[in-house]
Motif scaffolding. Structure first.
Motif, PDB file in Angstrom:
ATOM      1  N   SER A  52       0.835  -1.204   0.000  1.00 14.98           N
ATOM      2  CA  SER A  52       0.000   0.000   0.000  1.00 14.98           C
ATOM      3  C   SER A  52       0.871   1.256   0.000  1.00 14.98           C
ATOM      4  CB  SER A  52      -0.934  -0.003   1.209  1.00 14.98           C
ATOM      5  OG  SER A  52      -0.199   0.040   2.416  1.00 14.98           O
ATOM      6  N   PHE A  53       1.971   1.233   0.764  1.00 16.56           N
ATOM      7  CA  PHE A  53       2.869   2.381   0.755  1.00 16.56           C
ATOM      8  C   PHE A  53       3.538   2.537  -0.603  1.00 16.56           C
ATOM      9  CE2 PHE A  53       2.689   2.727   5.382  1.00 16.56           C
ATOM     10  CZ  PHE A  53       2.793   4.100   5.541  1.00 16.56           C
ATOM     11  N   ALA A  54       3.877   1.425  -1.219  1.00 17.84           N
ATOM     12  CA  ALA A  54       4.494   1.497  -2.547  1.00 17.84           C
ATOM     13  C   ALA A  54       3.531   2.120  -3.556  1.00 17.84           C
ATOM     14  CB  ALA A  54       4.908   0.096  -2.997  1.00 17.84           C
ATOM     15  N   VAL A  55       2.255   1.725  -3.476  1.00 11.50           N
ATOM     16  CA  VAL A  55       1.249   2.301  -4.374  1.00 11.50           C
ATOM     17  C   VAL A  55       1.117   3.797  -4.133  1.00 11.50           C
ATOM     18  CG1 VAL A  55      -1.215   2.350  -4.923  1.00 11.50           C
ATOM     19  CG2 VAL A  55      -0.048   0.158  -4.645  1.00 11.50           C
ATOM     20  N   VAL A  56       1.070   4.198  -2.858  1.00 16.77           N
ATOM     21  CA  VAL A  56       0.936   5.621  -2.526  1.00 16.77           C
ATOM     22  C   VAL A  56       2.130   6.418  -3.060  1.00 16.77           C
ATOM     23  CG1 VAL A  56       0.949   7.283  -0.622  1.00 16.77           C
ATOM     24  CG2 VAL A  56      -0.535   5.277  -0.515  1.00 16.77           C
ATOM     25  N   VAL A  57       3.341   5.930  -2.795  1.00 20.48           N
ATOM     26  CA  VAL A  57       4.542   6.654  -3.220  1.00 20.48           C
ATOM     27  C   VAL A  57       4.608   6.753  -4.742  1.00 20.48           C
ATOM     28  CG1 VAL A  57       7.055   6.583  -3.286  1.00 20.48           C
ATOM     29  CG2 VAL A  57       5.860   6.089  -1.152  1.00 20.48           C
ATOM     30  N   VAL A  58       4.404   5.633  -5.429  1.00 22.87           N
ATOM     31  CA  VAL A  58       4.527   5.618  -6.891  1.00 22.87           C
ATOM     32  C   VAL A  58       3.468   6.503  -7.533  1.00 22.87           C
ATOM     33  CG1 VAL A  58       4.264   4.171  -8.938  1.00 22.87           C
ATOM     34  CG2 VAL A  58       5.670   3.386  -7.030  1.00 22.87           C
ATOM     35  N   THR A  59       2.216   6.401  -7.082  1.00 16.73           N
ATOM     36  CA  THR A  59       1.153   7.196  -7.716  1.00 16.73           C
ATOM     37  C   THR A  59       1.311   8.684  -7.409  1.00 16.73           C
ATOM     38  OG1 THR A  59      -0.303   6.742  -5.816  1.00 16.73           O
ATOM     39  CG2 THR A  59      -0.509   5.311  -7.747  1.00 16.73           C
ATOM     40  N   ILE A  60       1.713   9.007  -6.176  1.00 24.16           N
ATOM     41  CA  ILE A  60       1.866  10.415  -5.830  1.00 24.16           C
ATOM     42  C   ILE A  60       3.031  11.035  -6.594  1.00 24.16           C
ATOM     43  CG2 ILE A  60       2.566  11.984  -3.976  1.00 24.16           C
ATOM     44  CD1 ILE A  60       0.869  10.353  -2.079  1.00 24.16           C
ATOM     45  N   VAL A  61       4.156  10.323  -6.668  1.00 28.68           N
ATOM     46  CA  VAL A  61       5.307  10.849  -7.401  1.00 28.68           C
ATOM     47  C   VAL A  61       4.990  10.965  -8.894  1.00 28.68           C
ATOM     48  CG1 VAL A  61       7.671  10.362  -8.114  1.00 28.68           C
ATOM     49  CG2 VAL A  61       7.009  10.048  -5.726  1.00 28.68           C
ATOM     50  N   ALA A  62       4.410   9.902  -9.459  1.00 25.85           N
ATOM     51  CA  ALA A  62       4.123   9.901 -10.893  1.00 25.85           C
ATOM     52  C   ALA A  62       3.111  10.978 -11.263  1.00 25.85           C
ATOM     53  CB  ALA A  62       3.615   8.520 -11.324  1.00 25.85           C
ATOM     54  N   HIS A  63       2.023  11.050 -10.500  1.00 26.76           N
ATOM     55  CA  HIS A  63       0.967  12.009 -10.837  1.00 26.76           C
ATOM     56  C   HIS A  63       1.272  13.407 -10.324  1.00 26.76           C
ATOM     57  CE1 HIS A  63      -1.614   8.133 -10.778  1.00 26.76           C
ATOM     58  NE2 HIS A  63      -1.119   8.349 -11.980  1.00 26.76           N
ATOM     59  N   GLY A  64       1.903  13.490  -9.156  1.00 21.46           N
ATOM     60  CA  GLY A  64       2.181  14.799  -8.584  1.00 21.46           C
ATOM     61  C   GLY A  64       3.147  15.614  -9.411  1.00 21.46           C
ATOM     62  N   PHE A  65       4.193  14.964  -9.944  1.00 22.81           N
ATOM     63  CA  PHE A  65       5.196  15.696 -10.709  1.00 22.81           C
ATOM     64  C   PHE A  65       4.825  15.843 -12.186  1.00 22.81           C
ATOM     65  CE2 PHE A  65       7.888  14.512  -7.073  1.00 22.81           C
ATOM     66  CZ  PHE A  65       8.468  15.744  -6.803  1.00 22.81           C
ATOM     67  N   SER A  66       3.800  15.107 -12.632  1.00 18.95           N
ATOM     68  CA  SER A  66       3.456  15.161 -14.056  1.00 18.95           C
ATOM     69  C   SER A  66       2.135  15.863 -14.338  1.00 18.95           C
ATOM     70  CB  SER A  66       3.380  13.728 -14.627  1.00 18.95           C
ATOM     71  OG  SER A  66       2.285  13.024 -14.051  1.00 18.95           O
ATOM     72  N   VAL A  67       1.397  16.244 -13.294  1.00 22.33           N
ATOM     73  CA  VAL A  67       0.055  16.773 -13.516  1.00 22.33           C
ATOM     74  C   VAL A  67       0.080  18.022 -14.384  1.00 22.33           C
ATOM     75  CG1 VAL A  67       0.122  18.028 -11.300  1.00 22.33           C
ATOM     76  CG2 VAL A  67      -2.079  17.525 -12.391  1.00 22.33           C
ATOM     77  N   ASP A  68       1.032  18.925 -14.152  1.00 17.83           N
ATOM     78  CA  ASP A  68       1.094  20.148 -14.958  1.00 17.83           C
ATOM     79  C   ASP A  68       1.443  19.844 -16.408  1.00 17.83           C
ATOM     80  OD1 ASP A  68       0.379  22.096 -13.119  1.00 17.83           O
ATOM     81  OD2 ASP A  68       2.381  22.218 -12.283  1.00 17.83           O
ATOM     82  N   PHE A  69       2.433  18.962 -16.607  1.00 13.80           N
ATOM     83  CA  PHE A  69       2.857  18.618 -17.968  1.00 13.80           C
ATOM     84  C   PHE A  69       1.718  17.946 -18.738  1.00 13.80           C
ATOM     85  CE2 PHE A  69       4.477  15.282 -20.803  1.00 13.80           C
ATOM     86  CZ  PHE A  69       5.141  16.062 -21.745  1.00 13.80           C
ATOM     87  N   VAL A  70       1.052  16.979 -18.097  1.00 13.74           N
ATOM     88  CA  VAL A  70      -0.031  16.262 -18.778  1.00 13.74           C
ATOM     89  C   VAL A  70      -1.204  17.203 -19.049  1.00 13.74           C
ATOM     90  CG1 VAL A  70      -1.695  14.376 -18.542  1.00 13.74           C
ATOM     91  CG2 VAL A  70       0.664  14.050 -17.793  1.00 13.74           C
ATOM     92  N   ALA A  71      -1.496  18.096 -18.104  1.00 10.07           N
ATOM     93  CA  ALA A  71      -2.596  19.040 -18.299  1.00 10.07           C
ATOM     94  C   ALA A  71      -2.318  19.953 -19.490  1.00 10.07           C
ATOM     95  CB  ALA A  71      -2.815  19.859 -17.029  1.00 10.07           C
ATOM     96  N   LYS A  72      -1.082  20.413 -19.617  1.00  8.26           N
ATOM     97  CA  LYS A  72      -0.718  21.252 -20.764  1.00  8.26           C
ATOM     98  C   LYS A  72      -0.776  20.444 -22.064  1.00  8.26           C
ATOM     99  CE  LYS A  72       2.364  24.335 -18.173  1.00  8.26           C
ATOM    100  NZ  LYS A  72       3.780  24.740 -17.949  1.00  8.26           N
ATOM    101  N   LEU A  73      -0.251  19.213 -22.021  1.00  7.83           N
ATOM    102  CA  LEU A  73      -0.217  18.366 -23.210  1.00  7.83           C
ATOM    103  C   LEU A  73      -1.623  18.090 -23.730  1.00  7.83           C
ATOM    104  CD1 LEU A  73       1.627  16.629 -25.081  1.00  7.83           C
ATOM    105  CD2 LEU A  73       1.214  14.730 -23.505  1.00  7.83           C
ATOM    106  N   LEU A  74      -2.563  17.844 -22.809  1.00  7.21           N
ATOM    107  CA  LEU A  74      -3.935  17.493 -23.186  1.00  7.21           C
ATOM    108  C   LEU A  74      -4.854  18.710 -23.237  1.00  7.21           C
ATOM    109  CD1 LEU A  74      -4.321  14.198 -21.117  1.00  7.21           C
ATOM    110  CD2 LEU A  74      -3.910  14.430 -23.567  1.00  7.21           C
ATOM    111  N   LYS A  75      -4.280  19.902 -23.027  1.00 12.14           N
ATOM    112  CA  LYS A  75      -5.017  21.154 -23.114  1.00 12.14           C
ATOM    113  C   LYS A  75      -6.182  21.228 -22.136  1.00 12.14           C
ATOM    114  CE  LYS A  75      -3.733  21.856 -27.960  1.00 12.14           C
ATOM    115  NZ  LYS A  75      -4.192  22.086 -29.343  1.00 12.14           N
ATOM    116  N   VAL A  76      -5.941  20.758 -20.917  1.00 11.32           N
ATOM    117  CA  VAL A  76      -6.926  20.926 -19.850  1.00 11.32           C
ATOM    118  C   VAL A  76      -6.375  21.843 -18.757  1.00 11.32           C
ATOM    119  CG1 VAL A  76      -8.036  18.714 -20.248  1.00 11.32           C
ATOM    120  CG2 VAL A  76      -6.162  18.859 -18.614  1.00 11.32           C
TER     121      VAL A  76
END
Length: 616
Positions: free
Chosen positions: A370-394
């Motif tokens: 469960s900790f591994a899931v939390v760390v991986v999802t938070i790091v992956a989504h937390g650091f990429s949310v701005d880039f993905v939002a710009k890429l997908l124009k949202v």
């Protein structure tokens, strides 16, 4: 280590991580997890289980309940009009598909025992407001996908807990009496969840009836509300484990949609409580992790984590939203963003012990997994949310904007200047007639009362990081600034007029009003009179050669600096309390008297006319 010292350290680490996140723009949850992990298993500064013993589990449980209640208070059914039914799909079809795909990935990729994989697949349904809402707060995402993610996070938290309870109770029943069917387990649990929801709804009705009628004094409203939430959570859990999460979520959502005006005054307090609880619980849970839990992570688990990111979540979202009116770019964004948080870890830790008692050795894996899931999802989504939002124009508006309350010739002139500098701007006024000039000039406007609660749902406030109240009524301006200070920030609400000193008992104190615009403290009548005299706004860009001092020499002596806009769009106001340091590249907006024409100006105008060129 003494418990008081541990509590102090948890507070310092949690709030410190939040502050660093604010300063750096990094995801706060990542920093809190790192701080807790370093303080706990890595350096052994403290051990929450040793410090609190059996109290640790109820502390975390009550904290999660209060967080879900606070999240429920932020859910207004009027938001659902803009989500195109996506929330309903994700709360029904999405739960079933997410549970199914998560369980299959656990069995065939992670190699978990089927019983453990099925139970963990139910827990993976949760995303969690403790991580989703901070991510949305730190990044500017368009209102519809942000609203869908927020609703999904809060609604699916108790749903995921119930899925885990259903799986556990079925396996326990089978262990006690082999051959037991699913129908012997599910109906009683569904009934328990419905009863818990009714308890939460009845509690919300009681609060909604008693608070406006003065049955509870103002100073007791927050204590009564928090006590009621904890009571509802505990009573519902007596009916069935984890049913309390359903009860407090229903209670929060119900209160949010009962239009209880008395609750507006406690919003800042509940938000502070939520920040403290999120910080404390994340530190406690990550510090409770042991090195042995991490050693369970192997290559199959690593592939399982990748499958969650790139297969399970996308398939769940895309299949759930088939046939909906949500645009594909928003669907793809929703398919990527699914960070997990407190509820996943808390529920996994609880059921890991229960599965071990039933003889499933893989149950011990759930804590580290469960900790591994939390760390991986938070790091992956937390650091990429701005880039993905710009890429997908949202991506929403990124440059800081200005919300101007009151439509007057002066505010329209200010709005025109901000628009020319590419800053988002909107003028709000309750009078359609006063907005005529804004409509004529093509300035974005909102017709309505800014203090009306409905405005919060019809006017998107996220793009506007500064508020200027400039109506003809100073007391009303102060009321607007005071109302929005907790949402926008006390240092970001401004009004015309000089704030009073402590000796003036006839004027509004500084604590009840916004910061004064202009160092001189011009009032509404002052700027209106000067505008009639021909005063205008002037923009001046500074450079290495033309600095602030040279600019002041060029302007008339009576000119007043209002604000400056930096290259990144940041707006800084010149007030009696704060004077920003201008630098090269800044554009300074001043309010200046008309400059007398020189002989050179007259000669240039005559020359232009003689050549047939338009005079400037």
């Amino acid at each position: 280590m003494e418990q008081t010292l541990v509590i102090a350290l948890v507070g310092i680490l949690g709030i410190g991580a939040q502050w660093i996140a604010w300063r750096t723009g990094w995801p706060a949850i990542v920093l809190m997890l790192a701080a807790g992990f370093l303080a706990g298993p890595v350096f052994g500064v403290f051990d929450p289980e040793h410090a609190f013993g059996e109290l640790l589990e109820p502390i975390v449980a009550v904290g999660v309940a209060l967080i879900l209640f606070e999240g429920g208070l932020s859910l207004d059914f009027r938001e659902l009009r803009h989500t195109g039914g996506a929330v309903a799909r994700l709360a029904t079809i999405g739960v079933v598909l997410g549970w199914l795909f998560g369980a299959l990935a656990g069995i065939y990729i992670a190699g978990l025992a089927p019983e453990v994989a099925i139970l963990f697949g139910g827990i993976l349904v949760v995303t969690g407001p403790t991580v989703v809402i901070p991510l949305l707060r730190q990044s500017s995402v368009k209102s519809r996908p942000a609203s869908i993610l927020k609703w999904e996070a809060i609604v699916n938290d108790p749903t995921g807990a119930l899925c885990a309870v259903i799986a556990y109770e079925y396996f326990r029943k089978v262990a006690e009496s082999p051959g037991a069917s699913l129908f012997e387990v599910v109906p009683p649990l569904i009934i328990a969840a419905i009863l818990a929801g009714l308890i939460g709804y009845v509690a919300a009705l009681a609060i909604a009836w008693s608070f406006p009628r003065g049955a509870v004094p103002e100073y007791l409203k927050v204590p009564v509300l928090l006590t009621a939430v904890i009571g509802v959570f505990v009573i519902s859990n007596l009916i069935e484990h984890e049913a309390g999460l359903v009860a407090v979520t229903v209670m929060g959502v119900a209160l949010a949609n009962m239009n209880v005006t008395s609750l507006r005054s406690i919003h800042p307090f509940k938000e502070n409580i939520a920040v403290l609880l999120v910080s404390g619980i994340f530190i406690l849970l990550s510090a409770s992790l042991s090195i042995e839990d991490v050693r369970y992570i192997n290559w199959p688990i690593a592939w399982f984590l990748l499958a969650l990111l790139f297969l399970v979540r996308p398939a769940t979202i895309l299949l759930s939203l088939l046939g909906s009116n949500i645009p594909w770019n928003e669907r793809l964004f929703l398919a990527w963003i699914a960070p997990r948080g407190i509820v996943l870890v808390a529920i996994s830790g609880l059921f890991a012990l229960r599965l071990s008692d039933l003889g499933f050795t893989d149950g011990n894996l759930l804590i580290g997994l469960s900790f591994a899931v939390v760390v991986v999802t938070i790091v992956a989504h937390g650091f990429s949310v701005d880039f993905v939002a710009k890429l997908l124009k949202v991506k929403g508006v990124t440059r800081p904007g200005m919300l101007i309350v009151g439509s007057t010739p002066w505010t329209i002139a200010l709005a025109e200047q901000m628009r020319d500098m590419k800053a988002p701007v909107i003028v709000v006024d309750a009078s359609w007639q006063r907005l005529a000039l804004a409509r004529q000039k093509g300035i974005p406007f909102y017709h309505g009362e800014i203090l009306n609660e409905a405005t919060e749902h019809n006017l998107e406030l996220a793009p506007y990081q500064n508020l200027v109240a400039a109506t003809e009524n100073e007391a009303y301006n102060a009321l607007v600034c005071n109302e929005f200070a907790h949402e926008i920030g006390r240092d970001s609400v401004f009004q015309l007029g000089e704030s009073a000193d402590g000796e003036d008992r006839h004027a509004l104190p500084a604590s009840l009003r916004g910061r004064a615009l202009f160092e001189s403290g011009f009032g509404v009548e002052d700027v209106s009179e000067r505008q009639r005299q021909g005063w205008v706004f002037r923009k001046t860009r500074l450079s290495e050669e033309f600095d602030f001092e040279k600019m002041q020499e060029k302007l008339p002596n009576a000119a007043n600096m209002l604000l400056l806009v930096r290259d990144n769009g940041t707006i800084r106001f010149f007030t009696h309390a704060a004077k920003p340091e201008p630098r090269a590249g800044d554009v300074i907006l001043s309010f200046s008297p008309p400059q007398p024409k020189t002989a050179e100006d007259v000669a240039a105008k005559k020359a232009a006319k003689s050549k047939g060129a338009p005079a400037t």
